[in-house]
Write an enzyme that holds these catalytic residues in place. Structure first.
Site, PDB file in Angstrom:
ATOM      1  N   HIS A   1       1.046  -1.121  -0.061  1.00  0.00           N
ATOM      2  CA  HIS A   1       0.149   0.034  -0.301  1.00  0.00           C
ATOM      3  C   HIS A   1       0.444   1.565  -0.084  1.00  0.00           C
ATOM      4  O   HIS A   1       1.824   1.350   0.361  1.00  0.00           O
ATOM      5  CB  HIS A   1      -1.298   0.267   1.046  1.00  0.00           C
ATOM      6  CG  HIS A   1      -0.529   0.411   2.359  1.00  0.00           C
ATOM      7  ND1 HIS A   1       0.046   1.553   2.815  1.00  0.00           N
ATOM      8  CD2 HIS A   1       0.773  -0.601   3.593  1.00  0.00           C
ATOM      9  CE1 HIS A   1       0.128   1.729   4.342  1.00  0.00           C
ATOM     10  NE2 HIS A   1       0.598   0.434   4.829  1.00  0.00           N
ATOM     11  N   CYS A   2       0.301   2.488  -0.266  1.00  0.00           N
ATOM     12  CA  CYS A   2       1.064   4.130  -0.781  1.00  0.00           C
ATOM     13  C   CYS A   2       0.185   4.409   0.463  1.00  0.00           C
ATOM     14  O   CYS A   2      -0.612   3.836   1.064  1.00  0.00           O
ATOM     15  CB  CYS A   2       1.323   4.198  -2.110  1.00  0.00           C
ATOM     16  SG  CYS A   2      -0.355   4.586  -3.027  1.00  0.00           S
ATOM     17  N   ALA A   3       0.418   5.907   0.108  1.00  0.00           N
ATOM     18  CA  ALA A   3      -0.602   7.123   1.508  1.00  0.00           C
ATOM     19  C   ALA A   3      -2.409   6.617   1.112  1.00  0.00           C
ATOM     20  O   ALA A   3      -3.029   6.804   2.588  1.00  0.00           O
ATOM     21  CB  ALA A   3      -0.190   7.955   1.009  1.00  0.00           C
ATOM     22  N   THR A   4      -2.593   6.138  -0.729  1.00  0.00           N
ATOM     23  CA  THR A   4      -3.722   5.477  -0.464  1.00  0.00           C
ATOM     24  C   THR A   4      -4.305   5.214  -1.082  1.00  0.00           C
ATOM     25  O   THR A   4      -5.380   4.892  -0.827  1.00  0.00           O
ATOM     26  CB  THR A   4      -4.299   7.128  -0.986  1.00  0.00           C
ATOM     27  OG1 THR A   4      -3.777   7.222  -2.321  1.00  0.00           O
ATOM     28  CG2 THR A   4      -3.800   8.500  -0.643  1.00  0.00           C
ATOM     29  N   ARG A   5      -3.957   3.925  -1.259  1.00  0.00           N
ATOM     30  CA  ARG A   5      -4.503   3.403  -2.532  1.00  0.00           C
ATOM     31  C   ARG A   5      -3.547   1.706  -1.757  1.00  0.00           C
ATOM     32  O   ARG A   5      -2.475   1.389  -1.565  1.00  0.00           O
ATOM     33  CB  ARG A   5      -3.455   3.276  -3.261  1.00  0.00           C
ATOM     34  CG  ARG A   5      -4.041   4.633  -4.392  1.00  0.00           C
ATOM     35  CD  ARG A   5      -3.434   4.774  -5.298  1.00  0.00           C
ATOM     36  NE  ARG A   5      -3.488   5.984  -6.266  1.00  0.00           N
ATOM     37  CZ  ARG A   5      -3.109   6.490  -7.628  1.00  0.00           C
ATOM     38  NH1 ARG A   5      -2.188   4.864  -7.841  1.00  0.00           N
ATOM     39  NH2 ARG A   5      -3.172   7.606  -7.226  1.00  0.00           N
TER      40      ARG A   5
END
Length: 469
Positions: free
Chosen positions: A26-30
């Protein structure tokens, strides 16, 4: 309301089950998911899951948008269900062969710059705070004038605002070595060599207070304070060279021979070849960017504000990091930031209009949080979850971005930093520009909201969407 554990289970089922998941990160939003069989993925079912703000396929990954904070909790629940996670770097290696050469190059550029952006953001905030504190009106509240400010205080603020840019080549070389599999410490040392005090300072040379050294009578050698491309390409070549050297050096000598050869060869290449060539290229790129931003009658803001979010969809917007750093280096301010802020805010305005106008509870629950996310500077939930899905709201958002960008250019807004926009971005305009900045955001949001509400969305589009599905 479904629990995060239930949502995680629904995501796994819609992706095709645990056996279809190759890796997940995952990244910051996804939530980013690599799958074995794309045909087993039910994207429409994923988008119906509670808290999901959109889902799409990009760069070899299925990306499910949850938003800041939520994605971390969903990821934890997914891993608790037995799905093995992978680091983002491992996933990037798996996806590295996806897309064309240009997309892969831009993705790599983003991988290098994203880790150093927090330092640049903090520096920009320090610049804004210094501009606020040293304003005559603020100083007068304490019975001071600009001439009465203690020199030690001014020196302290310079340490906060100048350090990251002075040693920027070290940060870039470190990150590039890390991305390309070299020893990051060697990258730091190479970057520091580029700004060694033994070399003529780049800023002094530019101002005429110093002369570059001449090697072999014609190669100009200077320090590379604030330069980007020389450190970036030294990092790429240096990391690859290090791995090649390590193949031929016996393990017993590796600790001594490998770093010695890497530093010797790379600093010679850096000062005599890579530095002069790519520094000149930087100047050409900067000149082109400056030309675009100086177009008359607000054309620069109109063009950039309209097209910015289209570029974001393609995923190649990381190139803007380099452009903004160059603007801050050379001008001391960033006229690009207020324009893209208008583009980002406008997509939030379009999503907000959809939420206000629709009678669908599910779409309202998606639109309002997506708009809030955009007002905090992250547009993916608004774009992929709302505006682009129905297309016309996205176009109205583009028009709003163009209108806000046009105003930003006309009034000459100049950010003190980069990488934060809309509401958080107010911190970059504390030096007497705050009201103009707020006005630009209001125009971008207002134009997009009104156009979307009046012409860009109706609930009939929901039925059309369902029929297509």
């Amino acid at each position: 309301m479904a629990s995060n554990s239930e949502i995680a289970k629904q995501v796994i089922d819609a992706i095709g089950g645990e056996e279809n998941i190759q890796s997940i990160a995952h990244c910051a939003t996804r939530l980013r998911i690599m799958v074995h069989d794309h045909e087993k993925v039910d994207v429409e079912e994923v988008e119906k899951i509670e808290k999901v703000k959109g889902a799409f396929y990009n760069s070899g990954q299925y990306q499910v948008i949850f938003g800041t904070g939520t994605v971390n909790r969903i990821y934890e629940e997914v891993t608790k269900l037995g799905v093995e996670g992978s680091s983002k770097s491992e996933m990037k290696e798996e996806a590295a062969k996806q897309g064309n050469a240009f997309q892969r190059a831009i993705r790599t550029f983003g991988d290098v710059f994203v880790p150093i952006i927090p330092a640049i953001v903090a520096t920009g905030l320090f610049m804004g705070l210094r501009g606020l504190i040293l304003q005559e009106q603020i100083l007068a509240l304490f019975g001071l004038t600009p001439d009465s400010v203690p020199e030690n205080f001014v020196l302290f603020t310079q340490v906060l605002t100048d350090t990251a840019f002075i040693f920027l080549p070290a940060l870039i070389a470190w990150s590039t070595f890390r991305v390309f599999g070299g020893n990051p410490v060697l990258g730091i040392v190479l970057g520091l060599m580029l700004v060694s005090p033994a070399l003529p300072n780049a800023w002094d040379v530019a101002s005429g207070d110093a002369e570059p050294l001449k090697f072999f009578g014609f190669i100009p050698v200077v320090g590379y304070q604030s330069s980007v491309l020389p450190a970036f390409f030294m990092g790429i070549i240096g990391a690859k060279f290090e791995k090649r050297v390590r193949k031929y050096v016996p393990e017993s000598l590796d600790l001594i021979v490998t770093p010695f050869l890497v530093l010797l060869v790379m600093i010679a290449l850096g000062l005599l070849v890579i530095g002069p060539v790519f520094h000149q290229l930087e100047e050409y790129i900067f000149a082109g960017t400056k030309f675009l931003l100086e177009l008359p009658f607000g054309l620069s803001g109109l063009i950039i504000g309209f097209f910015n979010q289209i570029i974001v969809i393609t995923g190649v917007h990381h190139i803007f990091n380099f452009l903004e750093i160059q603007l801050l280096n050379n001008l001391g301010y960033n006229p690009f930031n207020p324009i893209i802020t208008a583009a980002i805010a406008a997509q939030g305005g379009a999503a907000l209009a959809v939420g206000v106008k629709t009678k669908s509870k599910q779409l309202k629950a998606l639109s309002f949080p997506s708009a809030v996310s955009a007002f905090l500077g992250i547009t993916e939930p608004a774009i992929f979850g709302v505006t682009l899905r129905y297309f016309r709201p996205f176009v109205m958002g583009l028009i709003g971005g163009g209108a806000g960008g046009f105003l930003a250019s006309i009034i000459g807004l100049k950010a003190t930093g980069m990488a934060i926009t809309v509401l958080p971005g107010t911190l970059l305009y504390l030096n007497g520009q705050i009201f103009g900045y707020l006005l630009v955001n209001v125009v971008g949001i207002g134009v997009a909201f009104v156009l979307t509400y009046m012409f860009g969305f109706s609930d009939d589009m929901l039925n059309d969407s369902k029929n297509k599905e």
